[in-house]
Design an enzyme around this catalytic site. Structure first.
Site, PDB file in Angstrom:
ATOM      1  N   GLN A   1     -11.357   6.606   5.407  1.00 37.40           N
ATOM      2  CA  GLN A   1     -12.231   5.572   5.985  1.00 37.40           C
ATOM      3  C   GLN A   1     -13.717   5.900   5.796  1.00 37.40           C
ATOM      4  OE1 GLN A   1     -11.108   2.743   7.041  1.00 37.40           O
ATOM      5  NE2 GLN A   1      -8.970   3.124   7.548  1.00 37.40           N
ATOM      6  N   CYS A  53      -0.556   0.990  10.699  1.00 37.55           N
ATOM      7  CA  CYS A  53       0.439   1.995  10.325  1.00 37.55           C
ATOM      8  C   CYS A  53       1.444   2.284  11.423  1.00 37.55           C
ATOM      9  CB  CYS A  53      -0.246   3.288   9.926  1.00 37.55           C
ATOM     10  SG  CYS A  53      -1.361   3.007   8.576  1.00 37.55           S
TER      11      CYS A  53
HETATM   12  N1  PMP Z   1      -5.637   7.999   6.591  1.00 32.44           N
HETATM   13  C1  PMP Z   1      -6.414   7.105   7.212  1.00 32.44           C
HETATM   14  C2  PMP Z   1      -7.563   7.584   8.055  1.00 32.44           C
HETATM   15  C3  PMP Z   1      -6.143   5.733   7.090  1.00 32.44           C
HETATM   16  O1  PMP Z   1      -6.910   4.844   7.733  1.00 32.44           O
HETATM   17  C4  PMP Z   1      -5.050   5.327   6.299  1.00 32.44           C
HETATM   18  C5  PMP Z   1      -4.710   3.850   6.162  1.00 32.44           C
HETATM   19  N2  PMP Z   1      -4.419   3.221   7.377  1.00 32.44           N
HETATM   20  C6  PMP Z   1      -4.284   6.293   5.651  1.00 32.44           C
HETATM   21  C7  PMP Z   1      -4.609   7.627   5.828  1.00 32.44           C
HETATM   22  C8  PMP Z   1      -3.129   5.918   4.764  1.00 32.44           C
HETATM   23  O2  PMP Z   1      -3.633   5.375   3.585  1.00 32.44           O
HETATM   24  P1  PMP Z   1      -2.730   4.801   2.410  1.00 32.44           P
HETATM   25  O3  PMP Z   1      -2.398   3.398   2.789  1.00 32.44           O
HETATM   26  O4  PMP Z   1      -3.603   4.871   1.187  1.00 32.44           O
HETATM   27  O5  PMP Z   1      -1.540   5.680   2.278  1.00 32.44           O
END
Ligand code: PMP
Length: 380
Positions: free
Chosen positions: A182, A327
């Site tokens: 981020q 997530c």
């Molecule tokens: N780390 C952080 C701080 C995130 O915000 C996210 C996405 N929500 C992720 C990891 C995972 O990223 P990706 O979708 O590229 O696997």
């Protein structure tokens, strides 16, 4: 259906048309396998390595390698399990923070439960930040690894990753990883990434492709590979290289870094507009803002209505925001991130996350504010 106002940019961002064009023309042009020894393969291999050098130059990392991954989740897993399992004979104590993304927390939990590591989970201080002093205090003789995120994905707190890296220099056995999903392209600071041993970056948080990311790794650090096979990516992540994604990633990074300061200013103005509305209604909203925020992420709790109800009503009105991070929003009741700030159950169960982008306008914020006002008054 009304016009859509998209305010969920910490979940994912719209693909930049320039990146799309880079990707699709590379798919046509560079289809050969970079591991093939014929001329086309070798050309692809040359381009892949050149792209990695360009990515390192963009980040001003002189001491590192680029490992292409399927995104921040994979980069985090590779960094955390890769280091801890590779160096487990040096010590079994590892440190992270309680409000990391699940792709970090779950990897730590796995190391704890399945491999016998002892984990210290640090809490943010009253400013919402993981303090370098707390990291220092947690270090023991057996500590081998620290992972602290650069910007929190729910509340936008900015952690002092350079300071943490500096203090860890006194502990040469300890390897430092930071999840910067981020942060990249969303800061107005010049950060010296060369100080960080392992850095996670995701493309789709900055207008790149979904399922594309990198792990930037200091060359001398070894990792236990999670995907064994043909030996690609320095034997750390086997599988046929995706040159088109690599080229698209570099273009994404180049665009994000070259525009980050002006985009930040624009987003900061939008954030201030929203914050001043929220602050003027303290009986309706509680701001979950750390002392130093990244203006791309504004988190507040609805005091009178359930957070999920507000999010749904906004969605019905064409405004896309989240309650907690996408997530884990289906699995959990409240926000463990907001709870880690010491907020009560009402506040942590009713969070709303507005995540902004340079593509948003003042009108978007004004529509959000007037719709929120209506929702809070109308919905039971
Ligand atoms: N780390 C952080 C701080 C995130 O915000 C996210 C996405 N929500 C992720 C990891 C995972 O990223 P990706 O979708 O590229 O696997």
């Amino acid at each position: 259906m009304p016009n859509i106002i998209y305010l969920d940019n910490a979940s994912t961002t719209k693909l930049d048309p320039v990146v799309k064009e880079t990707f699709s023309s590379a798919l046509d042009k560079y289809f050969a396998n970079p591991s093939s020894i014929h001329k086309l393969g070798q050309e692809a291999n040359y381009l892949l390595n050149k792209t990695k050098d360009e990515i390192l130059a963009l980040l001003r990392c002189s001491d590192h390698q680029v490992i292409f991954t399927s995104g921040a989740t994979e980069s985090n897993n590779l960094a955390i399990k890769g280091v801890c399992l590779r160096y487990k004979n040096r010590g079994h104590h590892i440190i992270t923070s309680i409000y990391e993304h699940p792709s970090v927390l779950e990897a730590f939990k796995q190391l704890e439960k399945e491999f016998g590591f002892e984990v210290t989970y640090l809490y943010p201080n009253s400013d919402g930040v993981i303090s370098p002093q707390d990291v220092k205090k947690a270090i023991k003789k057996e500590t081998i690894f620290v992972s602290i995120m650069a910007v929190n994905n729910e509340i936008g707190s900015v952690n002092p990753i350079e300071q943490i890296a500096d203090l860890l220099k006194d502990y040469p056995k300890v390897i430092f990883h930071s999840d910067a999903a981020q942060l990249i392209g969303k800061t107005n600071k010049n950060i010296n990434f060369n100080k960080i041993d392992l850095l996670t970056i995701s493309a789709h948080k900055m207008h790149g492709l979904v399922s594309s990311g990198v792990l930037i790794k200091r060359k001398k650090i070894e990792l236990l590979p999670l995907a064994s096979g043909g030996g690609q990516e320095y034997n750390l992540r086997s599988g046929t290289n995706d040159l088109a994604s690599a080229l698209a990633f570099k273009k994404t990074l180049e665009l994000a870094l070259s525009t980050s300061k002006e985009r930040y200013l624009r987003v900061e103005n939008l954030a201030n507009r929203l914050i001043s509305y929220l602050k003027s209604n303290p009986y309706l909203y509680e701001l979950n803002l750390p002392k130093e925020i990244n203006p791309y992420i504004i988190n507040f709790s609805s005091i009178k209505k359930k957070g999920s109800v507000v999010v749904e009503a906004l969605s019905n009105a064409g405004i896309m925001v989240s309650s907690i991070s996408a997530c884990h929003s289906s699995k959990e009741k409240g926000s463990y991130v907001v709870a880690s700030l010491g907020k009560n159950e009402l506040i942590s169960n009713n969070t709303v996350r507005v995540s902004l982008d340079y593509l948003n306008t003042n009108e978007d914020i004004d529509t959000l504010v007037s719709t929120l006002d209506k929702i809070i008054k109308d919905i039971r």
